[in-house]
Design a protein around this motif. Structure first.
Motif: not given
Length: 270
Positions: A60-62, A83-85, A159-162
């Motif tokens: 949901e986030v880049a 996956v962790t961004l 966004q951090l959670d996503k």
């Protein structure tokens, strides 16, 4: 003359023997009830394994992929990290918004104090109405700015959670779409996950066999790769679209949870 007497004696002996044995005995007969019913037609048909519930897991986030926690073929539980961004920029933005929020609070407290002072002066007609109104509306603007900052902070924290993508359900990873260092954008598929409880066989049957494909009936399923393994499937109906050319209809046979299958299976196996 002797020959004629000899034949006569043989005939007399034969008749005498037959009369001595008496009349023939009646044969024993058993009676059984006869019932009429339709026998199900038996047919061996080649189908393919498939998962009825497959998720194209996306982000949901880049961001840049920092960690990948799975491999193709892994079984995952609902909520597992996939996956962790990288979140360096988000964390800096959170720190910036928190500092801005603290600044908003200081400004509000300062304006409130001045407004209280001007209100007392205004009641004694020692301050102008214009100055009082300016402070009043300045306070309203500062309160609104604080609310906007709080909303921005909530958005960045979301966004951090996503930035950690989780497994949507218990399942099996069919396909891996990213690796460490990849840049992903919103909506990009990172992997395909199939529900571990939704293993089916898709079997093409002709229209004239539909009458024998009763819902909830059990059928034998043999995997061609393991012809010694016979599984039991349950007919769950048909896929409601017939092949335009062959007019075959696909029957759905549920095998159930992949954990109940004693051998390794893969999507599209026969």
């Amino acid at each position: 003359m002797k020959t004629s007497l000899h034949l006569l004696l043989i005939l007399l002996l034969t008749v005498t023997t037959a009369l001595a044995q008496g009349p023939p005995r009646a044969a024993r007969v058993r009676l059984a009830e006869v019932t009429e019913k339709n026998a199900a037609e038996q047919a061996g048909i080649i189908g393919v394994l498939y998962f009825d519930r497959v998720s194209q897991v996306s982000t949901e986030v880049a961001g840049m992929v920092q960690e990948v926690h799975f491999r193709e073929g892994d079984q995952v539980d609902k909520g597992d990290d996939l996956v962790t961004l990288n979140t360096d920029f988000l964390e800096r933005n959170i720190a910036l918004e928190e500092a801005k929020l603290a600044q908003n609070e200081v400004q509000i407290q300062k304006t409130k104090k001045n407004l209280d002072r001007y209100e007392k002066l205004f009641k004694r007609e020692a301050a102008s109405e214009i100055d009082y109104d300016e402070l009043y509306f300045a306070l309203q603007e500062q309160v609104k700015e604080k609310e906007i900052t709080e909303e921005n902070l909530k958005k960045i924290r979301l966004q951090l959670d996503k930035s950690i993508i989780h497994a949507p359900f218990d399942g099996l990873v069919l396909e891996k779409g990213v690796d460490v260092g990849d840049w992903v954008v919103q909506g990009r598929t990172i992997c395909r996950v199939a529900s571990a409880e939704e293993l089916f066989v898709k079997v093409p049957i002709t229209e004239d066999l539909l009458q024998y494909a009763g819902r909830n009936e059990t059928v034998d399923v043999i995997l061609n790769a393991f012809d010694t393994e016979k599984l039991t499937g349950v007919v769950e109906g048909i896929i409601p679209v017939a092949d335009e050319k062959t007019k075959n209809v696909f029957m759905k046979v549920r095998l159930g949870d992949i954990a109940s299958v004693p051998v390794a299976v893969a999507e599209n196996m026969s």
